[in-house]
Scaffold this motif. Structure first.
Motif, PDB file in Angstrom:
ATOM      1  N   GLY A  67     -17.518  17.758 -23.663  1.00 47.11           N
ATOM      2  CA  GLY A  67     -16.710  18.945 -23.861  1.00 47.11           C
ATOM      3  C   GLY A  67     -17.270  20.080 -23.043  1.00 47.11           C
ATOM      4  O   GLY A  67     -18.391  20.004 -22.556  1.00 47.11           O
ATOM      5  N   MET A  68     -16.452  21.114 -22.881  1.00 47.82           N
ATOM      6  CA  MET A  68     -16.916  22.290 -22.158  1.00 47.82           C
ATOM      7  C   MET A  68     -17.963  23.019 -23.014  1.00 47.82           C
ATOM      8  O   MET A  68     -18.093  22.747 -24.194  1.00 47.82           O
ATOM      9  CB  MET A  68     -15.747  23.255 -21.912  1.00 47.82           C
ATOM     10  CG  MET A  68     -14.561  22.607 -21.248  1.00 47.82           C
ATOM     11  SD  MET A  68     -14.901  22.342 -19.512  1.00 47.82           S
ATOM     12  CE  MET A  68     -13.351  21.648 -18.947  1.00 47.82           C
ATOM     13  N   SER A  69     -18.640  24.000 -22.403  1.00 48.03           N
ATOM     14  CA  SER A  69     -19.591  24.797 -23.191  1.00 48.03           C
ATOM     15  C   SER A  69     -18.844  25.466 -24.330  1.00 48.03           C
ATOM     16  O   SER A  69     -17.728  25.943 -24.156  1.00 48.03           O
ATOM     17  CB  SER A  69     -20.232  25.889 -22.343  1.00 48.03           C
ATOM     18  OG  SER A  69     -20.477  25.431 -21.067  1.00 48.03           O
ATOM     19  N   GLY A  70     -19.449  25.454 -25.487  1.00 43.97           N
ATOM     20  CA  GLY A  70     -18.834  26.118 -26.629  1.00 43.97           C
ATOM     21  C   GLY A  70     -17.827  25.252 -27.365  1.00 43.97           C
ATOM     22  O   GLY A  70     -17.155  25.703 -28.274  1.00 43.97           O
ATOM     23  N   ALA A  71     -17.741  23.972 -26.975  1.00 44.25           N
ATOM     24  CA  ALA A  71     -16.785  23.081 -27.638  1.00 44.25           C
ATOM     25  C   ALA A  71     -17.316  22.592 -28.984  1.00 44.25           C
ATOM     26  O   ALA A  71     -16.572  22.035 -29.775  1.00 44.25           O
ATOM     27  CB  ALA A  71     -16.458  21.893 -26.737  1.00 44.25           C
ATOM     28  N   GLY A  72     -18.609  22.781 -29.215  1.00 44.62           N
ATOM     29  CA  GLY A  72     -19.180  22.367 -30.500  1.00 44.62           C
ATOM     30  C   GLY A  72     -20.034  21.117 -30.422  1.00 44.62           C
ATOM     31  O   GLY A  72     -20.432  20.574 -31.437  1.00 44.62           O
ATOM     32  N   LYS A  73     -20.349  20.666 -29.181  1.00 38.21           N
ATOM     33  CA  LYS A  73     -21.118  19.429 -29.021  1.00 38.21           C
ATOM     34  C   LYS A  73     -22.492  19.503 -29.667  1.00 38.21           C
ATOM     35  O   LYS A  73     -22.895  18.611 -30.403  1.00 38.21           O
ATOM     36  CB  LYS A  73     -21.336  19.119 -27.521  1.00 38.21           C
ATOM     37  CG  LYS A  73     -20.106  19.089 -26.694  1.00 38.21           C
ATOM     38  CD  LYS A  73     -20.470  18.912 -25.230  1.00 38.21           C
ATOM     39  CE  LYS A  73     -21.341  19.998 -24.686  1.00 38.21           C
ATOM     40  NZ  LYS A  73     -20.775  20.985 -23.813  1.00 38.21           N
ATOM     41  N   SER A  74     -23.211  20.600 -29.366  1.00 42.09           N
ATOM     42  CA  SER A  74     -24.578  20.705 -29.871  1.00 42.09           C
ATOM     43  C   SER A  74     -24.584  20.807 -31.393  1.00 42.09           C
ATOM     44  O   SER A  74     -25.444  20.232 -32.054  1.00 42.09           O
ATOM     45  CB  SER A  74     -25.280  21.915 -29.270  1.00 42.09           C
ATOM     46  OG  SER A  74     -25.577  21.650 -27.932  1.00 42.09           O
ATOM     47  N   THR A  75     -23.629  21.523 -31.925  1.00 37.23           N
ATOM     48  CA  THR A  75     -23.527  21.625 -33.382  1.00 37.23           C
ATOM     49  C   THR A  75     -23.278  20.244 -33.977  1.00 37.23           C
ATOM     50  O   THR A  75     -23.887  19.870 -34.982  1.00 37.23           O
ATOM     51  CB  THR A  75     -22.371  22.568 -33.762  1.00 37.23           C
ATOM     52  OG1 THR A  75     -22.502  23.762 -33.012  1.00 37.23           O
ATOM     53  CG2 THR A  75     -22.394  22.878 -35.240  1.00 37.23           C
ATOM     54  N   LEU A  76     -22.407  19.477 -33.341  1.00 35.44           N
ATOM     55  CA  LEU A  76     -22.092  18.143 -33.844  1.00 35.44           C
ATOM     56  C   LEU A  76     -23.339  17.258 -33.869  1.00 35.44           C
ATOM     57  O   LEU A  76     -23.633  16.607 -34.875  1.00 35.44           O
ATOM     58  CB  LEU A  76     -20.990  17.504 -32.978  1.00 35.44           C
ATOM     59  CG  LEU A  76     -20.574  16.092 -33.362  1.00 35.44           C
ATOM     60  CD1 LEU A  76     -20.097  16.032 -34.806  1.00 35.44           C
ATOM     61  CD2 LEU A  76     -19.476  15.578 -32.432  1.00 35.44           C
ATOM     62  N   VAL A  77     -24.095  17.280 -32.769  1.00 38.45           N
ATOM     63  CA  VAL A  77     -25.264  16.403 -32.714  1.00 38.45           C
ATOM     64  C   VAL A  77     -26.319  16.855 -33.715  1.00 38.45           C
ATOM     65  O   VAL A  77     -27.024  16.052 -34.318  1.00 38.45           O
ATOM     66  CB  VAL A  77     -25.813  16.292 -31.275  1.00 38.45           C
ATOM     67  CG1 VAL A  77     -26.620  17.495 -30.886  1.00 38.45           C
ATOM     68  CG2 VAL A  77     -26.657  15.062 -31.129  1.00 38.45           C
ATOM     69  N   ARG A  78     -26.390  18.166 -33.954  1.00 32.66           N
ATOM     70  CA  ARG A  78     -27.346  18.681 -34.932  1.00 32.66           C
ATOM     71  C   ARG A  78     -26.907  18.404 -36.370  1.00 32.66           C
ATOM     72  O   ARG A  78     -27.734  18.392 -37.278  1.00 32.66           O
ATOM     73  CB  ARG A  78     -27.564  20.174 -34.724  1.00 32.66           C
ATOM     74  CG  ARG A  78     -28.627  20.420 -33.687  1.00 32.66           C
ATOM     75  CD  ARG A  78     -28.633  21.801 -33.098  1.00 32.66           C
ATOM     76  NE  ARG A  78     -29.643  21.871 -32.061  1.00 32.66           N
ATOM     77  CZ  ARG A  78     -29.533  21.309 -30.874  1.00 32.66           C
ATOM     78  NH1 ARG A  78     -28.440  20.623 -30.553  1.00 32.66           N
ATOM     79  NH2 ARG A  78     -30.502  21.395 -29.987  1.00 32.66           N
ATOM     80  N   CYS A  79     -25.617  18.177 -36.542  1.00 29.63           N
ATOM     81  CA  CYS A  79     -25.162  17.761 -37.869  1.00 29.63           C
ATOM     82  C   CYS A  79     -25.511  16.288 -38.103  1.00 29.63           C
ATOM     83  O   CYS A  79     -25.706  15.865 -39.236  1.00 29.63           O
ATOM     84  CB  CYS A  79     -23.655  17.960 -38.016  1.00 29.63           C
ATOM     85  SG  CYS A  79     -23.200  19.686 -38.272  1.00 29.63           S
ATOM     86  N   ILE A  80     -25.578  15.509 -37.021  1.00 34.73           N
ATOM     87  CA  ILE A  80     -25.879  14.084 -37.178  1.00 34.73           C
ATOM     88  C   ILE A  80     -27.303  13.894 -37.712  1.00 34.73           C
ATOM     89  O   ILE A  80     -27.520  13.085 -38.594  1.00 34.73           O
ATOM     90  CB  ILE A  80     -25.663  13.318 -35.852  1.00 34.73           C
ATOM     91  CG1 ILE A  80     -24.179  13.344 -35.478  1.00 34.73           C
ATOM     92  CG2 ILE A  80     -26.157  11.872 -35.969  1.00 34.73           C
ATOM     93  CD1 ILE A  80     -23.834  12.687 -34.170  1.00 34.73           C
ATOM     94  N   ASN A  81     -28.280  14.659 -37.179  1.00 32.88           N
ATOM     95  CA  ASN A  81     -29.624  14.511 -37.771  1.00 32.88           C
ATOM     96  C   ASN A  81     -29.932  15.636 -38.753  1.00 32.88           C
ATOM     97  O   ASN A  81     -31.073  15.842 -39.141  1.00 32.88           O
ATOM     98  CB  ASN A  81     -30.701  14.366 -36.700  1.00 32.88           C
ATOM     99  CG  ASN A  81     -30.851  15.601 -35.858  1.00 32.88           C
ATOM    100  OD1 ASN A  81     -30.184  16.594 -36.084  1.00 32.88           O
ATOM    101  ND2 ASN A  81     -31.737  15.552 -34.892  1.00 32.88           N
ATOM    102  N   ARG A  82     -28.899  16.374 -39.081  1.00 31.71           N
ATOM    103  CA  ARG A  82     -28.996  17.384 -40.142  1.00 31.71           C
ATOM    104  C   ARG A  82     -29.985  18.487 -39.847  1.00 31.71           C
ATOM    105  O   ARG A  82     -30.621  19.033 -40.743  1.00 31.71           O
ATOM    106  CB  ARG A  82     -29.324  16.724 -41.474  1.00 31.71           C
ATOM    107  CG  ARG A  82     -28.130  16.770 -42.425  1.00 31.71           C
ATOM    108  CD  ARG A  82     -28.482  16.352 -43.813  1.00 31.71           C
ATOM    109  NE  ARG A  82     -28.071  17.358 -44.788  1.00 31.71           N
ATOM    110  CZ  ARG A  82     -26.822  17.673 -45.043  1.00 31.71           C
ATOM    111  NH1 ARG A  82     -25.840  17.069 -44.405  1.00 31.71           N
ATOM    112  NH2 ARG A  82     -26.529  18.569 -45.934  1.00 31.71           N
ATOM    113  N   LEU A  83     -30.161  18.809 -38.574  1.00 27.61           N
ATOM    114  CA  LEU A  83     -30.863  20.044 -38.256  1.00 27.61           C
ATOM    115  C   LEU A  83     -29.935  21.187 -38.630  1.00 27.61           C
ATOM    116  O   LEU A  83     -30.347  22.314 -38.842  1.00 27.61           O
ATOM    117  CB  LEU A  83     -31.198  20.117 -36.761  1.00 27.61           C
ATOM    118  CG  LEU A  83     -32.353  19.254 -36.268  1.00 27.61           C
ATOM    119  CD1 LEU A  83     -32.457  19.307 -34.769  1.00 27.61           C
ATOM    120  CD2 LEU A  83     -33.651  19.707 -36.896  1.00 27.61           C
ATOM    121  N   GLU A  84     -28.641  20.845 -38.668  1.00 30.57           N
ATOM    122  CA  GLU A  84     -27.614  21.799 -39.055  1.00 30.57           C
ATOM    123  C   GLU A  84     -26.908  21.202 -40.265  1.00 30.57           C
ATOM    124  O   GLU A  84     -26.654  19.998 -40.303  1.00 30.57           O
ATOM    125  CB  GLU A  84     -26.627  21.944 -37.892  1.00 30.57           C
ATOM    126  CG  GLU A  84     -25.893  23.236 -37.826  1.00 30.57           C
ATOM    127  CD  GLU A  84     -26.768  24.395 -37.374  1.00 30.57           C
ATOM    128  OE1 GLU A  84     -27.106  25.198 -38.258  1.00 30.57           O
ATOM    129  OE2 GLU A  84     -27.097  24.496 -36.184  1.00 30.57           O
TER     130      GLU A  84
END
Lengths: 234, 336
Positions: free
Chosen positions: B38-55
């Motif tokens: 996805g483009m910047s700001g699409a939510g990719k990093s948030t998604l990956v951080r939800c996978i290991n629950r850093l978020e």
């Protein structure tokens, strides 16, 4: 003010003082500074860790009231001028070591004045650690204590050494002031001879020695910090 | 298998709330190389951080082999994180430790004996091709080498899943290529599920088998990489697959002719002289307004924008193209 410093009589008297009193005074300044620094670090470093990790988004979030209290105490102690603090803590000094006069007694006000300063310096060192590195440790399953012990402190060692050097030289400066409440050392000699008895040459020599000590600590600290820092390519 | 169900994440800030993820559902098979692009700001990093629950997700679940990560205690979660390790855009190595000690780091956390940790770390450094750099410090290595150390470190706890968060975005194309082939090797040799977060289509092209396209916090499209390349349905997918779309749309905008897009893949389609054949057999003369080709997982993909003066011709061309195997044609609306 500085008239007649360099006549033969003055020089002879100064030389007398230097020979008879400087060695002890130098030693006193050295051990007061180093002991006060040691205690200030023992209190200040853990406090610095708490200040750095205890925030709402920190690694180990602490209750907001506790953080407010810690910050309040640090700010309070930092805002009292050392000259006044020395007098204010006299009862505490008596309680701790039985007397409020003397070289050893002057360590107490020095520690009280220096540990909040050390805590702030340490906090700023810890905050220099890249938050992404802390996130990495979290993603590997590190507990808050493991992050503090294995990431936060080891990664900020060079910065801690630099800031520690600043603390030591500042404590050295403060220790010179403690001559006023009966502490010994080069500061006492400078005040007693220079201020009360107009023996400027003695004062000048004492100050010169203090300058040399600061230079020594600073270059030692700079060298140690550089040697400890593995980010520098060699 | 990782299942993400109806995941949403809303960030609250003084300026108001930001919806980083909206109702994201994905399932990632064990052993897959799954791209999230996805483009910047699409939510990719948030998604990956939800996978290991850093978020912590605002809504929805992440299930790993059927276990809901939200139900784990702090201690259990820390253990689970050893199974889902991560590499980063900025490598995030411990700069005051040697490479060997960096790889030992996750093992130290588990309380493994230092001799065993050392042994395993040396093996891993050997696996990533840096056995000779064990005693070097990260600052003495190049970016690509640092990422290799980070990969060795991520493998130390024998994870089931490797999350790569923009892991090659700070590297030059050649180094990117070598890191990606290392990741593919690891996936093949060790059977580790790999999830790759990236904004670069080329990364997805070169190693991913499945892909999800994230656009403004939503999954715009997901499926087989070759499928999505051949037939990007959503606007977000088209923007990524045909980054030349900008040029295309300017061509379309300045012309009142009729357009069709032809996408072909596979050796058979690329070997066919499509345009010439159509002109000879059907007498339809097409004008090639735009064309590009790319190779993807050893397959050639091509995309052409054909223009016709009349709508009737465009329709006939569509009908002709669609009947050829491995060729897809669609009408291009001027207002898309």
């Amino acid at each position: 003010m500085f008239k007649n410093i360099f006549n033969a009589e003055m020089a002879a008297e100064a030389w007398d003082v230097i020979i008879s009193q400087f060695p002890l005074a130098f030693w006193e300044t050295l051990y007061v500074t180093l002991l006060a620094s040691l205690f200030a670090f023992l209190l200040g470093l853990p406090l610095g860790v708490l200040l750095a990790v205890g925030g709402k988004k920190g690694i180990l979030p602490l209750p907001a009231w506790l953080m407010k209290l810690l910050n309040g105490v640090v700010n309070l102690l930092r805002s009292v001028p050392f000259l006044i603090l020395m007098i204010m803590v006299i009862p505490l000094t008596r309680l701790l070591i039985g007397t409020s006069v003397g070289t050893f007694a002057s360590i107490v006000p020095l520690v009280i004045a220096a540990f909040p300063f050390v805590a702030r310096l340490a906090e700023s060192s810890f905050r220099e650690v890249d938050p992404n590195t802390l996130e990495m440790a979290q993603s590997m399953g590190a507990s808050p204590m493991q992050i503090i012990a294995k990431v936060l402190i080891p990664e900020s060692i060079p910065s801690l050494i630099s800031n520690g050097t600043i603390a030591v030289t500042t404590i050295l400066g403060y220790s010179a002031m403690s001559g006023i409440i009966g502490g010994g050392g080069l500061g006492k000699i400078a005040i007693n001879y220079g201020y009360y008895r107009y023996r400027y040459l003695v004062m000048l020599c004492a100050v010169l020695l203090l300058i040399l000590l600061v230079q020594l600590f600073q270059s030692l600290g700079t060298r140690l910090a550089a040697r400890a820092d593995k980010r520098l390519k060699r | 298998m990782i299942e993400i169900r109806h995941l949403s994440k809303t960030f609250l800030s003084p300026e108001g709330e930001t919806k980083a993820l909206r109702d994201v559902s994905l399932s990632i098979q064990t052993g897959d190389i799954f791209g999230i692009i996805g483009m910047s700001g699409a939510g990719k990093s948030t998604l990956v951080r939800c996978i290991n629950r850093l978020e912590k997700p605002s809504e929805g679940q992440v299930l790993m082999d059927g276990v809901d990560l939200a139900r784990l205690s702090q201690e259990e979660l820390r253990k689970k994180r050893r199974e889902i390790t991560m590499i980063f855009q900025g490598f995030n190595l411990l700069m005051q430790r040697s490479c060997l000690k960096n790889v030992c780091f996750p093992l130290e956390l588990t309380g493994e004996s230092s001799a065993a940790a050392r042994q395993r770390s040396l093996e891993l450094l050997d696996l990533v091709g840096l056995a000779d750099k064990a005693q070097s410090f990260p600052a003495q290595l190049s970016g690509g080498q640092q990422q290799r150390v980070a990969i060795a470190r991520a493998l130390a706890t024998e994870p089931k899943v490797l999350l790569c968060d923009e892991a090659t975005s700070a590297l030059d194309p050649l180094t990117t290529h070598s890191i990606l082939s290392l990741i593919r090797d690891i996936n093949e040799k060790l059977g580790i599920t790999v999830i790759i977060i990236t904004h670069q289509m080329s990364v997805v092209e070169s190693i991913c088998r499945h892909v999800a396209i994230l656009d403004q916090g939503r999954v715009a499209e997901q499926g087989d990489v070759s499928e999505i390349f051949a037939r990007p349905a959503s606007a977000a997918a088209r923007r990524l697959v045909f980054p030349e779309g900008e040029a295309e749309s300017s061509v379309i905008a300045t012309d009142d002719r009729h357009f069709i897009r032809v996408v072909f893949h596979g050796a058979k389609a690329t070997a066919t002289p499509l345009i010439a054949q159509m002109a000879l057999e059907k007498g339809i003369m097409a004008n090639i307004a735009y064309a590009s080709t790319r190779s993807l997982a050893d397959k050639m993909f091509g995309s052409m924008l054909l223009s016709f003066p009349e709508q009737d011709q465009a329709r006939r061309a569509m009908a002709y193209m669609t009947q050829i195997p491995d060729v897809i044609a669609e009408e291009v609306n001027r207002h898309v």
